[in-house]
Enzyme design. Structure first.
Site, mmCIF file in Angstrom:
data_model
loop_
_atom_site.group_PDB
_atom_site.id
_atom_site.type_symbol
_atom_site.label_atom_id
_atom_site.label_comp_id
_atom_site.label_asym_id
_atom_site.label_seq_id
_atom_site.Cartn_x
_atom_site.Cartn_y
_atom_site.Cartn_z
ATOM 1 N N LYS A 54 -10.623 0.167 -1.905
ATOM 2 C CA LYS A 54 -9.298 -0.932 -2.193
ATOM 3 C C LYS A 54 -7.873 0.087 -2.134
ATOM 4 O O LYS A 54 -7.380 -0.609 -1.556
ATOM 5 C CB LYS A 54 -9.598 -1.274 -3.762
ATOM 6 C CG LYS A 54 -10.509 -2.445 -4.038
ATOM 7 C CD LYS A 54 -10.698 -2.943 -5.488
ATOM 8 C CE LYS A 54 -11.885 -3.444 -5.739
ATOM 9 N NZ LYS A 54 -12.370 -3.324 -7.205
ATOM 10 N N GLN A 98 -11.717 -2.707 -13.278
ATOM 11 C CA GLN A 98 -13.358 -2.829 -12.678
ATOM 12 C C GLN A 98 -14.298 -3.212 -13.734
ATOM 13 O O GLN A 98 -14.133 -2.646 -14.845
ATOM 14 C CB GLN A 98 -13.389 -1.508 -12.104
ATOM 15 C CG GLN A 98 -14.727 -1.625 -11.154
ATOM 16 C CD GLN A 98 -14.608 -1.928 -10.008
ATOM 17 O OE1 GLN A 98 -13.534 -2.233 -9.241
ATOM 18 N NE2 GLN A 98 -15.580 -2.337 -9.273
ATOM 19 N N ASP A 121 -7.165 -10.750 -10.135
ATOM 20 C CA ASP A 121 -8.568 -11.088 -10.160
ATOM 21 C C ASP A 121 -8.890 -12.630 -10.680
ATOM 22 O O ASP A 121 -9.901 -13.042 -10.397
ATOM 23 C CB ASP A 121 -9.474 -10.252 -11.288
ATOM 24 C CG ASP A 121 -10.251 -9.034 -10.646
ATOM 25 O OD1 ASP A 121 -10.572 -9.077 -9.386
ATOM 26 O OD2 ASP A 121 -10.299 -7.923 -11.420
#
Ligand SMILES: NC(=O)C1=CN([C@@H]2O[C@H](COP(=O)(O)OP(=O)(O)OC[C@H]3O[C@@H](n4cnc5c(N)ncnc54)[C@H](OP(=O)(O)O)[C@@H]3O)[C@@H](O)[C@H]2O)C=CC1
Ligand SMILES: Nc1nc(=O)c2c([nH]1)NC[C@@H]1CN(c3ccc(C(=O)N[C@@H](CCC(=O)O)C(=O)O)cc3)C=[N+]21
Ligand SMILES: [Mg+2]
Length: 299
Positions: A54, A98, A121
């Site tokens: 990422k 995460q 997200d």
């Protein structure tokens, strides 16, 4: 019949290219560089791989990447304090924490502490509600990537029977919402579904997000159906010290003999997830500055 292989890796590269062009224009015309903060708590090796790729792709697309690696025993108060700082930092347009978090941390509490406008997200309850009611939301990256692949392959999805296997908040449920919005007839299957094979056999579109290696086999698939395999499962290594093959939730070989089209693992949904994360960061940046949003990069 042998299925068309949907090349997520190639399509993701194209999406990243479009993001990169828009980022370059933002810099030139507005003096703005989007920034993405990724927070990783603990040392899960698989998570570290994702976080690294990422970070690399964020920088390659011209954005700033801020990585925050915290020890596994980080307190909830310390994590919430970091999120507050990132919320207040104008250089940070997107925040990703995460998942999964270590067991002593309350995931709902942590996710809902993120400024919804920076929630790239799309996991914050505000974004979940906006998506469910058809309003402008940040859309979760993995389902968004699946939708882009499906639209690219089918054009219109209207009237198709879609079966989503899995009902998690991060994949299954938002995937079902997006398919419904594109006028599919949507069924969500899960661990309590009766005669799941028969349910899946009714589908023109199958999205498998289960987390069970090669569970869906060719005999579950209606001839000509489109199969999107979200699963990322590492098989036990064949030899000592080896790494073990990466497989999806679908048995690729048997499914590809029946399906009309199928995504591979690796090289399918995974790269699209990261491309959509960059797209969402760009979208969040444009919204934060009241600028026009990128076209074709949102749901
Ligand atoms: N490619 C990518 O970018 C991403 C890949 N993934 C991968 O996708 C997969 C799913 O992830 P996630 O949604 O987070 O997983 P979860 O474990 O949160 O959810 C799994 C879902 O599958 C259902 N399920 C479990 N066993 C069965 C079964 N035997 N039959 C039918 N349904 C079953 C569960 O049902 P129930 O609710 O009843 O327990 C649950 O709803 C994983 O392999 C993950 O690694 C995840 C995110 C991103
Ligand atoms: N807050 C949060 N958001 C996430 O989006 C999120 C998360 N937490 N936790 C973990 C899962 C998993 N995930 C993947 C992303 C890319 C690949 C990917 O690029 N996979 C490559 C292969 C990578 C390899 O070789 O290991 C591929 O499928 O081709 C996989 C998995 C995002 N997740
Ligand atoms: Mg937890």
């Amino acid at each position: 019949m042998t299925a068309t292989i949907i090349d997520g890796k190639a399509f993701a590269a194209e999406v990243r290219g479009r993001v990169g062009e828009h980022v370059a224009r933002l810099k030139e015309e507005n003096g703005i560089t989007p920034g993405l903060a990724v927070v990783l708590v603990g040392e899960d090796p698989a998570s570290e791989v994702y976080v690294r790729s990422k970070g690399r792709q964020t920088i390659e697309s011209g954005m700033n990447s801020y990585e925050h690696k915290l020890p596994a025993d980080t307190s909830e108060a310390d994590l919430l304090a970091l999120i507050d700082r990132l919320n207040a930092d104008p250089a940070v347009n997107g925040i990703l924490v995460q998942l999964p978090l270590p067991g002593h941390l309350n995931e709902d509490l942590v996710i809902n502490a993120i400024d919804p406008a920076k929630d790239v997200d799309g996991f914050h309850i505000s974004n979940v509600g906006l998506l469910a009611t058809g309003q402008k939301a940040m859309v979760p990256c993995t389902p968004l990537g699946c939708l882009m692949l499906l639209r690219e392959h089918h054009g219109s999805l209207s009237g198709l029977n879609a079966v989503v296997i899995g009902r998690s908040n991060i994949v299954g449920k938002p995937m079902a919402q997006l398919l419904l919005r594109d006028s599919c007839t949507v069924t969500v299957a899960h661990s309590r579904t009766r005669d799941i094979e028969a349910v899946v056999r009714g589908a023109d579109i199958v999205v498998a997000a289960v987390g069970r290696a090669e569970m869906v086999t060719g005999d579950w698939i209606k001839p000509g159906a489109t199969v999107i395999d979200v699963g990322i499962n590492r098989l036990p290594p064949a030899e000592e010290g080896g790494k073990g093959r990466l497989v999806g939730d679908v048995e690729f070989e048997s499914a590809a003999e029946v399906a009309g089209a199928i995504t591979p693992v690796p090289g399918g949904v995974g790269p699209m997830t990261i491309a959509c994360l960059l797209a969402n960061t760009l979208t969040a940046t444009c919204r934060a500055h009241g600028l026009a949003e990128p076209e074709g990069l949102t749901a």
